[in-house]
Scaffold this motif. Sequence first.
Motif, PDB file in Angstrom:
ATOM      1  N   GLY A   1       0.812  -1.205   0.000  1.00  0.00           N
ATOM      2  CA  GLY A   1       0.000   0.000   0.000  1.00  0.00           C
ATOM      3  C   GLY A   1       0.846   1.255   0.000  1.00  0.00           C
ATOM      4  O   GLY A   1       1.973   1.273   0.500  1.00  0.00           O
ATOM      5  N   LEU A   2       0.303   2.328  -0.577  1.00  0.00           N
ATOM      6  CA  LEU A   2       0.995   3.610  -0.585  1.00  0.00           C
ATOM      7  C   LEU A   2       0.891   4.264   0.794  1.00  0.00           C
ATOM      8  O   LEU A   2      -0.014   3.955   1.577  1.00  0.00           O
ATOM      9  CB  LEU A   2       0.369   4.534  -1.637  1.00  0.00           C
ATOM     10  CG  LEU A   2       0.407   4.045  -3.088  1.00  0.00           C
ATOM     11  CD1 LEU A   2      -0.198   5.107  -4.000  1.00  0.00           C
ATOM     12  CD2 LEU A   2       1.815   3.715  -3.521  1.00  0.00           C
ATOM     13  N   PRO A   3       1.811   5.160   1.120  1.00  0.00           N
ATOM     14  CA  PRO A   3       1.738   5.852   2.413  1.00  0.00           C
ATOM     15  C   PRO A   3       0.420   6.613   2.562  1.00  0.00           C
ATOM     16  O   PRO A   3      -0.150   7.087   1.576  1.00  0.00           O
ATOM     17  CB  PRO A   3       2.935   6.817   2.359  1.00  0.00           C
ATOM     18  CG  PRO A   3       3.850   6.244   1.340  1.00  0.00           C
ATOM     19  CD  PRO A   3       2.987   5.574   0.332  1.00  0.00           C
ATOM     20  N   ARG A   4      -0.026   6.770   3.794  1.00  0.00           N
ATOM     21  CA  ARG A   4      -1.299   7.444   4.038  1.00  0.00           C
ATOM     22  C   ARG A   4      -1.158   8.697   4.899  1.00  0.00           C
ATOM     23  O   ARG A   4      -2.064   9.541   4.900  1.00  0.00           O
ATOM     24  CB  ARG A   4      -2.270   6.471   4.713  1.00  0.00           C
ATOM     25  CG  ARG A   4      -2.657   5.281   3.833  1.00  0.00           C
ATOM     26  CD  ARG A   4      -3.703   4.414   4.505  1.00  0.00           C
ATOM     27  NE  ARG A   4      -4.098   3.293   3.669  1.00  0.00           N
ATOM     28  CZ  ARG A   4      -5.028   2.397   3.999  1.00  0.00           C
ATOM     29  NH1 ARG A   4      -5.654   2.500   5.178  1.00  0.00           N
ATOM     30  NH2 ARG A   4      -5.314   1.407   3.176  1.00  0.00           N
ATOM     31  N   ASP A   5      -0.068   8.839   5.634  1.00  0.00           N
ATOM     32  CA  ASP A   5       0.036  10.000   6.515  1.00  0.00           C
ATOM     33  C   ASP A   5       0.568  11.215   5.756  1.00  0.00           C
ATOM     34  O   ASP A   5       1.344  11.098   4.798  1.00  0.00           O
ATOM     35  CB  ASP A   5       0.965   9.678   7.690  1.00  0.00           C
ATOM     36  CG  ASP A   5       2.363   9.300   7.238  1.00  0.00           C
ATOM     37  OD1 ASP A   5       3.299  10.076   7.482  1.00  0.00           O
ATOM     38  OD2 ASP A   5       2.502   8.217   6.618  1.00  0.00           O
ATOM     39  N   ARG A   6       0.151  12.394   6.203  1.00  0.00           N
ATOM     40  CA  ARG A   6       0.481  13.642   5.524  1.00  0.00           C
ATOM     41  C   ARG A   6       1.963  13.980   5.617  1.00  0.00           C
ATOM     42  O   ARG A   6       2.521  14.550   4.682  1.00  0.00           O
ATOM     43  CB  ARG A   6      -0.349  14.786   6.125  1.00  0.00           C
ATOM     44  CG  ARG A   6      -1.855  14.658   5.869  1.00  0.00           C
ATOM     45  CD  ARG A   6      -2.587  15.858   6.439  1.00  0.00           C
ATOM     46  NE  ARG A   6      -4.024  15.773   6.187  1.00  0.00           N
ATOM     47  CZ  ARG A   6      -4.904  16.693   6.582  1.00  0.00           C
ATOM     48  NH1 ARG A   6      -4.477  17.776   7.253  1.00  0.00           N
ATOM     49  NH2 ARG A   6      -6.176  16.546   6.311  1.00  0.00           N
ATOM     50  N   VAL A   7       2.594  13.634   6.730  1.00  0.00           N
ATOM     51  CA  VAL A   7       4.018  13.962   6.894  1.00  0.00           C
ATOM     52  C   VAL A   7       4.847  13.245   5.843  1.00  0.00           C
ATOM     53  O   VAL A   7       5.716  13.846   5.192  1.00  0.00           O
ATOM     54  CB  VAL A   7       4.488  13.582   8.314  1.00  0.00           C
ATOM     55  CG1 VAL A   7       5.997  13.779   8.441  1.00  0.00           C
ATOM     56  CG2 VAL A   7       3.755  14.411   9.362  1.00  0.00           C
ATOM     57  N   THR A   8       4.591  11.963   5.655  1.00  0.00           N
ATOM     58  CA  THR A   8       5.340  11.191   4.648  1.00  0.00           C
ATOM     59  C   THR A   8       5.104  11.744   3.260  1.00  0.00           C
ATOM     60  O   THR A   8       6.044  11.898   2.458  1.00  0.00           O
ATOM     61  CB  THR A   8       4.947   9.707   4.701  1.00  0.00           C
ATOM     62  OG1 THR A   8       5.221   9.184   6.001  1.00  0.00           O
ATOM     63  CG2 THR A   8       5.717   8.901   3.663  1.00  0.00           C
ATOM     64  N   TRP A   9       3.858  12.073   2.935  1.00  0.00           N
ATOM     65  CA  TRP A   9       3.558  12.618   1.612  1.00  0.00           C
ATOM     66  C   TRP A   9       4.202  13.983   1.408  1.00  0.00           C
ATOM     67  O   TRP A   9       4.595  14.330   0.294  1.00  0.00           O
ATOM     68  CB  TRP A   9       2.041  12.698   1.397  1.00  0.00           C
ATOM     69  CG  TRP A   9       1.486  11.416   0.847  1.00  0.00           C
ATOM     70  CD1 TRP A   9       0.793  10.463   1.524  1.00  0.00           C
ATOM     71  CD2 TRP A   9       1.605  10.958  -0.497  1.00  0.00           C
ATOM     72  NE1 TRP A   9       0.459   9.435   0.690  1.00  0.00           N
ATOM     73  CE2 TRP A   9       0.936   9.705  -0.557  1.00  0.00           C
ATOM     74  CE3 TRP A   9       2.179  11.465  -1.654  1.00  0.00           C
ATOM     75  CZ2 TRP A   9       0.846   8.962  -1.738  1.00  0.00           C
ATOM     76  CZ3 TRP A   9       2.100  10.724  -2.833  1.00  0.00           C
ATOM     77  CH2 TRP A   9       1.443   9.497  -2.873  1.00  0.00           C
TER      78      TRP A   9
END
Length: 300
Positions: free
Chosen positions: A49-57
Motif C-alpha cells: 500500500g501507498l503511504p497514508r500519513d500527511r508527513v510522509t507525503w
Amino acid sequence: MGVLALLWGSTFLWIKLALDGLSPAQVTFTRCALGSVVLLVLCLSGRRGLPRDRVTWGHIVVAAFFCNALPFALFSVGEQTVDSGVAGVLNATTPLWSLLIGLAIGTERRLHPARLGGLLLGFAGTLLIFAPWGRAGLVSWGAAAMLGAAASYAVAFAYMGRHLVGKGTATIALSASQLLAATGLSALALPLGGLTAVHPGPAALSAVVVLGVFATGITFHLTYRLIADEGATNASTVGYLLPVVSVGLGAIVLHENVGLRTVAGMAVVLVGVGLTRRPARPRADAGAAAGSVAVGGCSR
C-alpha cells in the motif's frame, strides 16, 4: 548497481530521440507518468500500500521535486544545446555534490581516504572518457542546467536517505508515490511549452515509452533500493558507471571506435568505483569493545 547503470546509462539517448517529436515539458511529464504507472502496478501485484500519513507525503513531494521534476526538466532543456560529452561530465558531478552535502549535514562524518580517492578517481576517469575541453557548450545556459540537475539529484538522495528510507514504508511504495507526485508537479509545467501541438514519429514515441518504463520507473526503484542499502553517496557513484556503459554499448552494438584514452578512462572509473565500495576496516578498539559486550551477554 550494474543493472541500474545499464538502464540509467541509456537515458540521454532516449531523451535525444524523444525531443525530436516532443517538447522538454512533454518529455518530462510523459516519462514521470509512465514510470509511476509501472511502479503502481508492481505495488498492487506485491500488495504494497501507498503511504497514508500527511508527513510522509510532504517529504515525498519535496523529494519528487528535487529528484524527478526539476532534474528531468533541466536535462531535457540542457540536451537541446549541450554536447553529449559535456553532458556526461556534468552529470558525473552528482557523487561529488553528494559528498559535499553529506559533509555539510553530517551524514559523512568519517570519510575513509580510499573512498575519497575513489570519488576523485571516478570523476577523473569521466574526464578522460569524454575529454570535454574544446567541445561546444561547455560554458552555456544548457551546461548550467545540466550542472543544476546533477546537484539536484545529490540534494534529493540526501533528503530521501534522511526522511523517507528506513521509516517503515517499503521502497517500492515510496518510489511509486514519489513518481506519482513528480507526475503532478511536471503537469503544472505543461502550460510553459507543453501544450503546443506536436507530431511525434514512431522513433520519438518508442523512445519516450522506453524512457518512462525502463529508464525512469525501474531505474528509480533501483535507485531507492540502493539508497536504502548503502546510503546516498554510495548510491550516487553509479553516475560514474554511466559513461562506461554508454561507451561500451556503442562499441559492442554500434561498432564505434574506442581510443586508448577512452579505454584508460573506463579503467580509471572502474578502479574509482571499486574504491568507493571497499568496506572500511573495523578499528581494533571497536573489535575489543564488541567482544566485551558479547561476553557480558548484551550483544545485539
